[in-house]
Every structure is written in C-alpha cells, then in structure tokens.
Design a protein around this motif. Sequence first.
Motif, PDB file in Angstrom:
ATOM      1  N   TYR A 232     107.749  51.055 -62.711  1.00 20.90           N
ATOM      2  CA  TYR A 232     107.972  52.116 -61.720  1.00 20.90           C
ATOM      3  C   TYR A 232     109.424  52.188 -61.282  1.00 20.90           C
ATOM      4  O   TYR A 232     110.083  53.232 -61.463  1.00 20.90           O
ATOM      5  CB  TYR A 232     107.045  51.923 -60.514  1.00 20.90           C
ATOM      6  N   LEU A 289      92.080  49.618 -62.866  1.00 22.98           N
ATOM      7  CA  LEU A 289      92.726  50.765 -62.221  1.00 22.98           C
ATOM      8  C   LEU A 289      94.111  51.009 -62.802  1.00 22.98           C
ATOM      9  O   LEU A 289      94.519  52.161 -63.007  1.00 22.98           O
ATOM     10  CB  LEU A 289      92.827  50.539 -60.715  1.00 22.98           C
ATOM     11  N   ASN A 290      94.845  49.937 -63.067  1.00 24.77           N
ATOM     12  CA  ASN A 290      96.181  50.094 -63.628  1.00 24.77           C
ATOM     13  C   ASN A 290      96.140  50.663 -65.040  1.00 24.77           C
ATOM     14  O   ASN A 290      97.028  51.431 -65.421  1.00 24.77           O
ATOM     15  CB  ASN A 290      96.911  48.743 -63.619  1.00 24.77           C
ATOM     16  N   CYS A 292      94.003  52.839 -66.135  1.00 22.47           N
ATOM     17  CA  CYS A 292      93.806  54.285 -65.948  1.00 22.47           C
ATOM     18  C   CYS A 292      95.077  54.959 -65.446  1.00 22.47           C
ATOM     19  O   CYS A 292      95.452  56.047 -65.913  1.00 22.47           O
ATOM     20  CB  CYS A 292      92.660  54.532 -64.975  1.00 22.47           C
ATOM     21  N   ALA A 293      95.759  54.324 -64.479  1.00 21.47           N
ATOM     22  CA  ALA A 293      96.966  54.922 -63.892  1.00 21.47           C
ATOM     23  C   ALA A 293      98.088  55.015 -64.921  1.00 21.47           C
ATOM     24  O   ALA A 293      98.752  56.059 -65.050  1.00 21.47           O
ATOM     25  CB  ALA A 293      97.412  54.099 -62.691  1.00 21.47           C
ATOM     26  N   LEU A 309      98.978  61.558 -58.434  1.00 18.55           N
ATOM     27  CA  LEU A 309      98.647  60.260 -59.012  1.00 18.55           C
ATOM     28  C   LEU A 309      99.455  59.121 -58.387  1.00 18.55           C
ATOM     29  O   LEU A 309      98.997  57.979 -58.367  1.00 18.55           O
ATOM     30  CB  LEU A 309      98.908  60.272 -60.517  1.00 18.55           C
ATOM     31  N   THR A 310     100.644  59.436 -57.869  1.00 22.30           N
ATOM     32  CA  THR A 310     101.554  58.392 -57.380  1.00 22.30           C
ATOM     33  C   THR A 310     100.899  57.469 -56.359  1.00 22.30           C
ATOM     34  O   THR A 310     100.925  56.242 -56.525  1.00 22.30           O
ATOM     35  CB  THR A 310     102.833  59.018 -56.806  1.00 22.30           C
ATOM     36  N   MET A 312      97.738  57.063 -55.839  1.00 28.77           N
ATOM     37  CA  MET A 312      96.545  56.475 -56.433  1.00 28.77           C
ATOM     38  C   MET A 312      96.885  55.253 -57.283  1.00 28.77           C
ATOM     39  O   MET A 312      96.099  54.313 -57.388  1.00 28.77           O
ATOM     40  CB  MET A 312      95.810  57.522 -57.274  1.00 28.77           C
ATOM     41  N   THR A 313      98.092  55.262 -57.893  1.00 30.56           N
ATOM     42  CA  THR A 313      98.467  54.133 -58.735  1.00 30.56           C
ATOM     43  C   THR A 313      98.604  52.846 -57.926  1.00 30.56           C
ATOM     44  O   THR A 313      98.468  51.745 -58.466  1.00 30.56           O
ATOM     45  CB  THR A 313      99.806  54.415 -59.451  1.00 30.56           C
TER      46      THR A 313
END
Length: 404
Positions: A232, A289-290, A292-293, A309-310, A312-313
């Motif tokens: 990121y 989750l990661n 998917c993100a 999405l930001t 949600m990640t």
Amino acid sequence: MQNRLPIVFILITLVIDSMGIGLILPVMPDLIQDVSGAGLADAAIWGGVLSTSFAAMQFLFGPTVGNISDRFGRRPILLASLLVLAVNYTVMAVAGSIWFLLLLQILSGIVASTQTVATAFMADISKAEDKAANFGLIGAAFGVGFVLGPLIGGLLGEFGHRAPFVAAAILAASNLVFGLLVMPETVTAAIRRPFRWARANPFGAFMNTGRMPGVTSLLLIFFTYEFAFFVYPAIWAYFTTARFGWEPAMIGLSLASFGISMAVVQGTLIRPLVNRLGERGAIVYGLCLNVCAFLALGLVTNGWIALVLTPMTALGAVVTPSLQGIMSKTVPDDAQGELQGLIASARSVAIVFSPLVMTSVFATFTQPSAPVFLPGAPFLLSMSLMFVCGAILYLSPRPAAVGP
C-alpha cells in the motif's frame, strides 16, 4: 483511571511516533533540497537513502533495545527514547547539511524503540487472553497517527519546511513529561534477566528463536505478511495515478480513509473476533480477506470502486496483532522485550525490501514494453504471498503457551 493512565501514555506515545514520521513527510523534499542544494530528482534519491538508513538501524538495534528493556526495564528505555527524539527533532529543525541530516536519521532509527518497548509493556500488563486485543490497540494508535501526521504536517508546512520538526519535538517533549508522571515499571525482579550480547544483536537474536518453540514459523509468517501488506505505501500513489489518473488530493483522501479504517479495525474488531474465532482463526480470517482485497485491487479499473474498496481492505489487518498475541504467549515473561525486538527487526527488513520489489513489479507492468498494462500487478503478488502465509500456518505445529 489511575491504572489506565500508563496505557493512555503508551498509546499517545505510539500516536506521536507515527505522527512524527507523517509530520515531516510533506516537507522532506523541500528540506533536502534546502540543505543539499540538489534538484527534486536528487532529493528523491537522498530521501530513499534517509528512509533506508532509518529502517536499517531499526533492524540492527531492535533486538538490542528489547533485550536492554528486559534487563533494565521498560520505563527508563522508553523515556530515554522520547528525550533523544525530542532533541533530535529540535536539531533537525536547524540542520544545515545533508550529511548531518543523515547522521540524525541514523540516530533516530537507533532510538526509535517506542514500538518495541511499548509492545513489551503491553505484554507485561496483559492477561494471555487479552494480548491480541491490546496489540490491536497499538495498531490503532499507529493508524490514528498515520492519518493525523500528514494532515498536520501539510498545514504546518505552510509556515516553513522546518516548522513540522519543531512541532514533533514539542509533542515528544510533552509526552516525556506525561510519562515521567504516570509510567510505572513492569519489569520486576521475578522476570528481569541478564543482558547478553549474543542474544541482543539481530543475528544472534534470530538464531535464538530456536529456543522459542513455534516462534520461528510465526515470525516467518509475520515477515511475509508485512512484506506483502507494505504494497500500500510502496505503490499506492503510483498505482492510482497510472490506473485512475488521481490527483494528490484524492490520493491523500484515500490514504486517510485507509488509516482511519485501520485504526477502527485494530481498535475495536480484534477483541470480539479473537473471542469468537481464537487467534489462529482470526489469522485465517484476515488472510482470506486480504486475498479478496488484493485480487480486487489488482484487477479494478474504476477509481470509485477502488475508493470504496480502500476502507474494506483494512478489515484484513487483524493478522498482525493476532500473530503477536500467539508469539507473546509462547515466550516467558523475561523475554517479552527480546521477542518484540525480533518482531521489530522482521518488520524493518520487510520495509527495506518490499518497496524495492513492489516498485520493480509496478515498473515492469506499466512501461511501454510491458507484455500487458497491469498497474495492479504488485497487489496480485501480495495476494500470492497470502497463500504462502496460509501454507506456513497450516504446516506449522500449534505452539504451546508458557507460564511466567
């Protein structure tokens, strides 16, 4: 309330530590150009040298500081670190040479022990079942500082590119006074152990993980996860510019959204999630989750979808405190500082190498000769590393908790 004041001090310390970095980021290009007389391109190179030197010092001295705190206590090490940082920021505000600035940055990396010692302090005062949740508070404090630092630094930069350093020095000095008043010592005679250089240097400390059953594999997961998650800050500004054509204001907004979401997740979600799934289950949840993100960000082509999405990640950010919780329970009370120093060193190595790899992957898939234009390729690499983390977790035996 009296019992909570030390925790408040620790969290404020971590917020200030995170803010201190963010405060000076907006003005570093101007400061480097001012003291070196170089252009922006050369200033960027010097900025990379300064960042790498800071991370390298954290790697080299993280275990040393942790071991020293196991011997002499958390309070003196933490307060001394704040004092040196306050003086360091003050001197940086008047530095007139790039080499002097580099020397000060090296010193900052050596004394930037706040997270190592603060995490060890949290381990000292936490029951076994509360460790992951309290480590989540540490992550939340860093998230808050990550949001506030650049915002305040940008505003203060309007008063001159040295003003943020003065503000950082005042914050560190003020918190030092607060710590002198409320910070207790948690290293008692029962858990104090002798300082041994063989365990205090980073290489000896990593070799010593063989004495901590189960920690080696968990530390490898931690390093791999941090390496992947650093995608990121490493490429976000470049990725969003190349894929969506975002301006700096939109990039800043998305980063603030991410920081706030990280703080909320690690400050509020860890405890109920660990209570329901256990620490190992929380790690699996976070890795899924990661996956998917990272997949979504790797393939998304719409900027508004990426903005949604930001936050949600950040939901996958439960992995780090859960890993820290398991590792903290597998080592005795007299080795908590040593463990946190190891964790800090592993994170520092990830921070040194991840940007090099992620930006290289980004360049490979965005240059004119690229086989396919794919700015999100680094996120897909991070997604694959989540599977590596899962495989290591699956193949590793469950470490047993130890008593005091």
